[in-house]
Design a protein around this motif. Structure first.
Motif: not given
Length: 545
Positions: A87-97, A100-110, A148-150
């Motif tokens: 579950q530790v790995v699943m939580n890490i994967a969920a957080g980075f996913a 990534s979605i927010l980065k694709s949507l160009q959400v401000q860094p802060g 979203m990256r696509f």
């Protein structure tokens, strides 16, 4: 940390610290036995043994949920604590996913960092154990991240094709983990791709995605078609029952769901100025995608809380999406810059206060060592009756054993997990009894309890067969056909030992009818508490007469 988050590495460092740091916390803790974790263990253990789903055991779900736990059983052994590591790995994967979605949507860094903090605190941090209602969302988020990256990034055709294939794979894996969440995730992905296809005039991309999804589905389903996957896999057909009820949806949405409705109303209010210039809004690809995604997640959460009703908070993945969208929109109307140091720190403090409930109980444990809780008083010094939040109700359950009195055991598979002393001593008696009465080999055991690691600890072999259920909840994990099979086996004395969990407050969690048959055919030799909270169930040990 002076300066601005416009420097990319600062935001990235904080996001990694939040996602990985909070996910690693469970590795340093010990845990009480988790209710229903038997199911996570059983499926992973069978895959660990090399058994084939639907051929060796049936399940109304796909087996996507058990892939990661089974991998960690291979890496660290089939112990309950290996599930926590998975579950530790699943939580890490969920957080980075999510990031990534927010980065694709160009959400401000802060705003992005604060949204990641909300996601980690509200959805990942307290999920220490793998559960299919959580894993289904994790795989969906990974699929949406690739999608979203696509949609938003510029790569060559080969890379974009691989992104679309990865999106189809993980979105199907979500469906093959839990049908309701996975199906809703697919509808959301199709809505996003439909808008993209219209605005970019690329109609074939939607068709290509559907083709990829169909190919992945065939690759998963076809090998098991000869093993009865159509009988087991629940799409609302008999003997399964559908959970689609208009009345239940209406009750949950209009009678409850305060946060969902609050976010929805606020989002609509923030969108009104944009919708006045609808053509400009429609052509703002980033904003429309963000809006579709957020509203889709809210809609999914509203439905998911009905179709997947346990645990009651398994749909709260929507908080972080709503937060990111609302704060992003507010930043356009109100003069504040969360990329600057002071506003960001203030925002982080408010998020930590907002979600303090997820981490306070662990801090409180530390405080308790130095500042013991006040003793509960029932009578004051003057002889008056004292009524407080701690004693206003009278607990008449004399069987309950508080977790403060649970103990650890060195029984294989149960390391670092504490349970009621009655449970631990009952398992010890069982293991000793098996060694005494079956010195030449493993007995034939039917284990209808939550203590599924006993198959590894005793040990004994698990029964297999295309008609054999993975778990025994009548009407959910098994049906009358399987009940008839077990009843016939009990009447024929096919088992040396039957372990049965009697949970009278649960609806045939383990079939009541089989207990009646056991009492008539077998001899009950032991009884001890099941590791539930509260301890309102017992485990009964039956042997041949």
């Amino acid at each position: 940390m002076p300066g601005s988050f416009t420097q990319r590495y600062k935001a990235t460092f904080l996001e990694c610290l939040i996602i990985i740091g909070l996910a690693l916390v469970p590795l340093f803790l010990t845990f009480p036995y988790r209710v229903n974790i038997f199911l996570s263990y059983e499926g992973a253990y069978r895959l660990y043994l090399g058994q084939t789903p639907y051929k060796d055991f049936g399940t109304p779900l796909g087996f996507g949920f058990w892939l990661m736990p089974a991998l960690f059983f291979k890496l660290f052994g089939p112990s309950l604590i290996s599930l926590v590591k998975a579950q530790v790995v699943m939580n890490i994967a969920a957080g980075f996913a999510f990031r990534s979605i927010l980065k694709s949507l160009q959400v401000q860094p802060g705003i992005r960092v604060l949204s990641v903090l909300v996601f980690a605190l509200s959805y990942s941090f307290f999920n220490f154990w793998p559960w299919y209602n959580h894993s289904v969302i994790v795989y969906e988020l990974i699929g949406l991240a690739f999608l979203m990256r696509f949609i938003t990034a510029s790569f060559n055709h080969w890379v974009r094709g691989l992104q679309l294939l990865a999106a189809a794979f993980f979105l199907f894996l979500s469906f093959f983990t839990k049908q309701d969440g996975g199906g809703l995730g697919l509808l959301l992905a199709l809505a996003l791709l439909l808008y993209y296809s219209i605005i970019e005039k690329k109609k074939f991309d939607l068709l290509i995605f559907i083709g990829f999804y169909a190919l992945v589905a065939i690759a998963f389903f076809w090998p098991f078609s000869k093993y009865g996957i159509g009988y087991w896999f629940n799409h609302g057909q008999a003997p399964h029952s559908s959970r689609l009820s208009v009345v239940d949806f209406a009750d949950a949405i209009f009678g409850e769901s305060q946060w969902l409705k609050f976010y929805l109303v606020l989002i609509i209010v923030l969108l009104i100025p944009q919708l006045k210039q609808f053509k400009a809004f429609w052509e703002n690809k980033q904003l429309v995608l963000f809006t579709l995604l957020t509203l889709g997640i809210i809609a999914e959460a509203a439905l998911f809380q009905v179709t997947s009703y346990t645990p009651p908070d398994n749909n709260i993945f929507y908080h972080s999406f709503a937060f990111a969208f609302i704060v992003s929109m507010l930043s356009q109307y109100i003069s504040f810059n969360l990329n600057a140091f002071k506003p960001f720190v203030l925002g982080a403090a408010m998020v930590l206060l907002w979600w303090s409930g997820t981490y306070w109980k662990y801090i409180d444990r530390v405080f308790a060592k130095f500042l013991p809780a006040n003793e509960i008083q029932h009578v004051s010094k003057t002889g008056e009756n004292v009524v407080s939040k701690h004693n206003f109700m009278i607990n008449l359950d004399s069987t309950d054993v508080p977790t403060s009195e649970w103990i650890f055991t060195d029984i294989k598979g149960f390391e670092k997990i504490y349970m009621p002393a009655s449970t631990v001593h009952g398992m010890e008696r069982l293991i000793a009894n098996v060694k005494t009465k079956f010195p030449q080999g493993a007995p034939k055991v039917l284990n209808m309890t939550e203590l599924t690691p006993l198959a590894y600890a005793v040990p004994f072999n698990l029964e297999t067969g295309s008609n054999y259920p993975l778990w025994y909840h009548l009407g959910v994990g098994m049906f009358n056909k399987q009940l008839d099979m077990f009843t016939a086996k009990v009447r024929a004395n096919e088992y040396d030992i039957v372990l049965y969990e009697y949970a009278p407050t649960l609806n045939n969690f383990f079939p009541f009818a089989l207990r009646t048959e056991l009492e008539a055919t077998y001899q009950k030799v032991d009884t001890f508490l099941a590791p539930r909270r509260p301890t309102n169930a017992t485990i009964e040990v039956y042997m041949k007469k």
